[in-house]
Design a protein around this motif. Structure first.
Motif, mmCIF file in Angstrom:
data_model
loop_
_atom_site.group_PDB
_atom_site.id
_atom_site.type_symbol
_atom_site.label_atom_id
_atom_site.label_comp_id
_atom_site.label_asym_id
_atom_site.label_seq_id
_atom_site.Cartn_x
_atom_site.Cartn_y
_atom_site.Cartn_z
ATOM 1 N N TYR A 21 0.688 6.106 5.490
ATOM 2 C CA TYR A 21 1.178 6.114 6.868
ATOM 3 C C TYR A 21 2.681 5.867 6.923
ATOM 4 N N MET A 22 3.371 6.807 7.540
ATOM 5 C CA MET A 22 4.814 6.743 7.777
ATOM 6 C C MET A 22 5.653 6.786 6.495
ATOM 7 N N GLU A 23 5.078 7.204 5.399
ATOM 8 C CA GLU A 23 5.864 7.363 4.168
ATOM 9 C C GLU A 23 5.482 8.665 3.465
ATOM 10 N N TRP A 24 5.403 9.710 4.264
ATOM 11 C CA TRP A 24 4.881 10.973 3.771
ATOM 12 C C TRP A 24 5.778 11.654 2.753
ATOM 13 N N TYR A 26 4.972 11.252 -5.083
ATOM 14 C CA TYR A 26 4.173 10.516 -6.054
ATOM 15 C C TYR A 26 2.695 10.885 -6.120
ATOM 16 N N LEU A 27 2.124 11.398 -5.028
ATOM 17 C CA LEU A 27 0.666 11.527 -4.978
ATOM 18 C C LEU A 27 0.133 12.948 -4.837
ATOM 19 N N ALA A 85 0.818 -1.213 0.000
ATOM 20 C CA ALA A 85 0.000 0.000 0.000
ATOM 21 C C ALA A 85 0.852 1.263 0.000
ATOM 22 N N PHE A 86 1.992 1.208 -0.645
ATOM 23 C CA PHE A 86 2.878 2.368 -0.664
ATOM 24 C C PHE A 86 2.485 3.344 -1.776
ATOM 25 N N ALA A 87 2.849 4.590 -1.577
ATOM 26 C CA ALA A 87 2.437 5.694 -2.461
ATOM 27 C C ALA A 87 2.731 5.418 -3.925
ATOM 28 N N ILE A 111 2.094 19.052 2.727
ATOM 29 C CA ILE A 111 1.171 18.210 1.960
ATOM 30 C C ILE A 111 -0.157 18.920 1.769
ATOM 31 N N VAL A 112 -0.703 19.473 2.835
ATOM 32 C CA VAL A 112 -2.007 20.143 2.752
ATOM 33 C C VAL A 112 -1.932 21.330 1.796
#
Length: 130
Positions: free
Chosen positions: A43-46, A52-53, A19-21, A77-78
């Motif tokens: 989660y934990m891979e911000w 990527y996202l 489930a990684f980005a 991110i926001v």
């Protein structure tokens, strides 16, 4: 139909790399309905979420991020992804809405943007309200 994915590491499974980005990039190309990626996109891979996202046509929720995501990264991110694509989430029973609300309150955003995250975006997504 709205599709919600767990995103990022999962403390309950040793091999949680599915489930990684980076892996969601192709998924987003084929799904035509709205997609929500839990845990601010991963989660934990911000840092990978940023790479990527961020900016893609996908929602991130804030579940289980309070005290885990560095505030500097959450703000980046926001700001880059847009408050209109962030949804408030809590992830009960692992965290409470009151704790997770603390992250939203700590973000460097306006009151209108905070309202978008807390309920307006979900209202628009669920009911088609603008």
């Amino acid at each position: 139909m709205i599709t919600v994915f767990h995103a990022g590491m999962d403390n309950g499974f040793a091999d949680s790399g599915r489930a990684f980005a980076e892996r969601f990039v192709e998924t987003l190309k084929v799904l035509k309905s709205p997609v929500v990626l839990a845990h601010m996109g991963g989660y934990m891979e911000w840092l990978q979420v940023e790479k990527y996202l961020v900016g893609k046509d996908v929602y991130f929720d804030t579940s289980f991020c309070f005290s885990r995501i560095p505030l500097l990264i959450a703000n980046r991110i926001v700001k880059a992804h847009g408050c209109d694509k962030i949804l408030f989430g809590s992830d009960i029973p692992w965290s409470t809405p009151l704790l997770e609300r603390r992250l939203i309150d700590a973000l460097e955003i306006s009151d209108d943007e905070r309202e978008m995250i807390l309920f307006r975006n979900a209202e628009r997504l669920l009911f088609g309200r603008l």
